[in-house]
Design a protein around this motif. Structure first.
Motif, PDB file in Angstrom:
ATOM      1  N   ASP A 179       2.342  -2.524 -12.637  1.00  0.00           N
ATOM      2  CA  ASP A 179       1.508  -1.752 -11.717  1.00  0.00           C
ATOM      3  C   ASP A 179       2.381  -1.228 -10.586  1.00  0.00           C
ATOM      4  N   LEU A 180       1.855  -0.192  -9.906  1.00  0.00           N
ATOM      5  CA  LEU A 180       2.485   0.366  -8.709  1.00  0.00           C
ATOM      6  C   LEU A 180       1.474   0.267  -7.578  1.00  0.00           C
ATOM      7  N   LEU A 181       1.859  -0.370  -6.494  1.00  0.00           N
ATOM      8  CA  LEU A 181       0.992  -0.504  -5.337  1.00  0.00           C
ATOM      9  C   LEU A 181       1.351   0.562  -4.312  1.00  0.00           C
ATOM     10  N   PRO A 182       0.371   1.082  -3.586  1.00  0.00           N
ATOM     11  CA  PRO A 182       0.620   2.252  -2.729  1.00  0.00           C
ATOM     12  C   PRO A 182       1.419   1.959  -1.471  1.00  0.00           C
ATOM     13  N   ASP A 183       1.643   0.688  -1.140  1.00  0.00           N
ATOM     14  CA  ASP A 183       2.362   0.376   0.088  1.00  0.00           C
ATOM     15  C   ASP A 183       3.062  -0.970  -0.075  1.00  0.00           C
ATOM     16  N   ARG A 184       3.624  -1.472   1.035  1.00  0.00           N
ATOM     17  CA  ARG A 184       4.321  -2.755   1.029  1.00  0.00           C
ATOM     18  C   ARG A 184       3.602  -3.776   1.910  1.00  0.00           C
ATOM     19  N   GLU A 185       2.306  -3.595   2.086  1.00  0.00           N
ATOM     20  CA  GLU A 185       1.544  -4.449   2.969  1.00  0.00           C
ATOM     21  C   GLU A 185       1.250  -5.807   2.332  1.00  0.00           C
ATOM     22  N   ILE A 186       1.110  -6.828   3.180  1.00  0.00           N
ATOM     23  CA  ILE A 186       0.802  -8.182   2.699  1.00  0.00           C
ATOM     24  C   ILE A 186      -0.545  -8.209   1.993  1.00  0.00           C
ATOM     25  N   ALA A 187      -1.544  -7.562   2.599  1.00  0.00           N
ATOM     26  CA  ALA A 187      -2.900  -7.612   2.055  1.00  0.00           C
ATOM     27  C   ALA A 187      -2.986  -6.975   0.675  1.00  0.00           C
ATOM     28  N   THR A 188      -2.207  -5.919   0.453  1.00  0.00           N
ATOM     29  CA  THR A 188      -2.257  -5.230  -0.846  1.00  0.00           C
ATOM     30  C   THR A 188      -1.737  -6.126  -1.958  1.00  0.00           C
ATOM     31  N   LEU A 189      -0.594  -6.777  -1.733  1.00  0.00           N
ATOM     32  CA  LEU A 189      -0.039  -7.681  -2.740  1.00  0.00           C
ATOM     33  C   LEU A 189      -0.940  -8.899  -2.923  1.00  0.00           C
ATOM     34  N   THR A 190      -1.491  -9.432  -1.815  1.00  0.00           N
ATOM     35  CA  THR A 190      -2.389 -10.582  -1.911  1.00  0.00           C
ATOM     36  C   THR A 190      -3.602 -10.251  -2.764  1.00  0.00           C
ATOM     37  N   GLN A 191      -4.202  -9.072  -2.528  1.00  0.00           N
ATOM     38  CA  GLN A 191      -5.397  -8.683  -3.279  1.00  0.00           C
ATOM     39  C   GLN A 191      -5.083  -8.524  -4.761  1.00  0.00           C
ATOM     40  N   TRP A 192      -3.925  -7.959  -5.083  1.00  0.00           N
ATOM     41  CA  TRP A 192      -3.573  -7.778  -6.509  1.00  0.00           C
ATOM     42  C   TRP A 192      -3.405  -9.124  -7.193  1.00  0.00           C
ATOM     43  N   LEU A 193      -2.735 -10.053  -6.566  1.00  0.00           N
ATOM     44  CA  LEU A 193      -2.526 -11.380  -7.165  1.00  0.00           C
ATOM     45  C   LEU A 193      -3.834 -12.127  -7.320  1.00  0.00           C
ATOM     46  N   GLN A 194      -4.747 -11.981  -6.373  1.00  0.00           N
ATOM     47  CA  GLN A 194      -6.049 -12.635  -6.493  1.00  0.00           C
ATOM     48  C   GLN A 194      -6.881 -12.027  -7.615  1.00  0.00           C
ATOM     49  N   ASN A 195      -6.706 -10.733  -7.850  1.00  0.00           N
ATOM     50  CA  ASN A 195      -7.441 -10.068  -8.940  1.00  0.00           C
ATOM     51  C   ASN A 195      -6.830 -10.334 -10.309  1.00  0.00           C
ATOM     52  N   HIS A 196      -5.588 -10.831 -10.346  1.00  0.00           N
ATOM     53  CA  HIS A 196      -4.900 -11.102 -11.611  1.00  0.00           C
ATOM     54  C   HIS A 196      -4.342 -12.525 -11.582  1.00  0.00           C
ATOM     55  N   PRO A 197      -5.207 -13.514 -11.677  1.00  0.00           N
ATOM     56  CA  PRO A 197      -4.724 -14.902 -11.649  1.00  0.00           C
ATOM     57  C   PRO A 197      -3.930 -15.239 -12.910  1.00  0.00           C
ATOM     58  N   GLY A 198      -3.020 -16.194 -12.787  1.00  0.00           N
ATOM     59  CA  GLY A 198      -2.226 -16.621 -13.929  1.00  0.00           C
ATOM     60  C   GLY A 198      -0.739 -16.457 -13.736  1.00  0.00           C
TER      61      GLY A 198
END
Length: 238
Positions: A179-198
């Motif tokens: 995936d490509l995230l639109p920024d380098r913010e903490i919240a963006t990476l946190t949200q992606w990891l929470q949506n894709h556990p494992g």
């Protein structure tokens, strides 16, 4: 010349060589065609017209197909379709200007070498098309499905150098971009990891924001430094 690559129901009416260009006149010999809406077979021909799609080059000679296409009347009174044109879903899509196999080949070339590189390569192969067309074909490709990676690589990249940066996520076991995230913010990476556990292992650079985002989104995952930054640490220590 062998024309066995044509669909079984097609008959080659004529082949004409116009300079370096090869024109093949073909027609479907099936007596009945199904309505694309109700699948009711019809043999009642309403009219004819000619389609001119491009096909794979033969011996670096561009190939154009003159497909004599029939339009049928749908005889099913319950169907809202009055007339329909015969279709070949595995060979030529409706309104398409190139055959399915040519579109697939050009899409793969664009995927590997890009628009401008693909344009130059296809000129050599005798299948001239523009870089913009290759990019349009590329955008129509379906996105590949993926499972949540066990070992995830996290790093930044630039959309626009020194202006806009994002985050790239890579499955390090399959060597595929996830995936490509639109920024380098903490919240963006946190949200992606929470949506894709494992995720079990996160390989990242030395950014504190990525460290905090990984800890918040996947607290049970082990964080490690990637090889590039390990070598960077060694260089600094030496």
């Amino acid at each position: 010349m062998d024309f066995s690559f044509l669909p079984d129901s097609w008959q080659l009416l004529e082949s004409v060589q116009d300079g370096e260009h090869l024109i093949l006149r073909v027609q479907d010999q099936s007596s009945h065609r199904p309505c694309p809406h109700c699948q009711h077979l019809s043999a009642h021909i309403h009219s004819h017209y000619v389609r001119r799609p491009q096909d794979l080059a033969l011996g670096q000679r561009p190939v154009t197909l003159f497909v004599h296409t029939r339009r049928f009347r749908c005889l099913n009174p319950a169907c809202g379709c009055v007339t329909f044109a015969e279709r070949w879903p595995d060979w030529l899509e409706p309104h398409a200007q190139r055959t399915c196999r040519l579109a697939q080949r050009q899409s793969q070339i664009a995927l590997q070498v890009g628009g401008e590189g693909g344009h130059r390569l296809l000129q050599i192969l005798g299948e001239v098309t523009s870089a913009d067309t290759l990019l349009r074909l590329l955008r129509r490709l379906p996105l590949p499905s993926f499972t949540t990676p066990r070992v995830l690589g996290v790093d930044d990249f630039c959309f626009r150098r020194r202006k806009t940066y994002g985050t790239i996520l890579i499955d390090l076991e399959r060597h595929r971009v996830v995936d490509l995230l639109p920024d380098r913010e903490i919240a963006t990476l946190t949200q992606w990891l929470q949506n894709h556990p494992g995720v079990e292992v996160i390989s990242r650079d030395r950014s504190g924001d990525y460290a905090r985002g990984a800890a918040s989104g996947a607290p049970d995952a082990q964080q490690i430094a990637d090889r590039f930054h390990l070598f960077g640490n060694i260089r600094e220590a030496v």
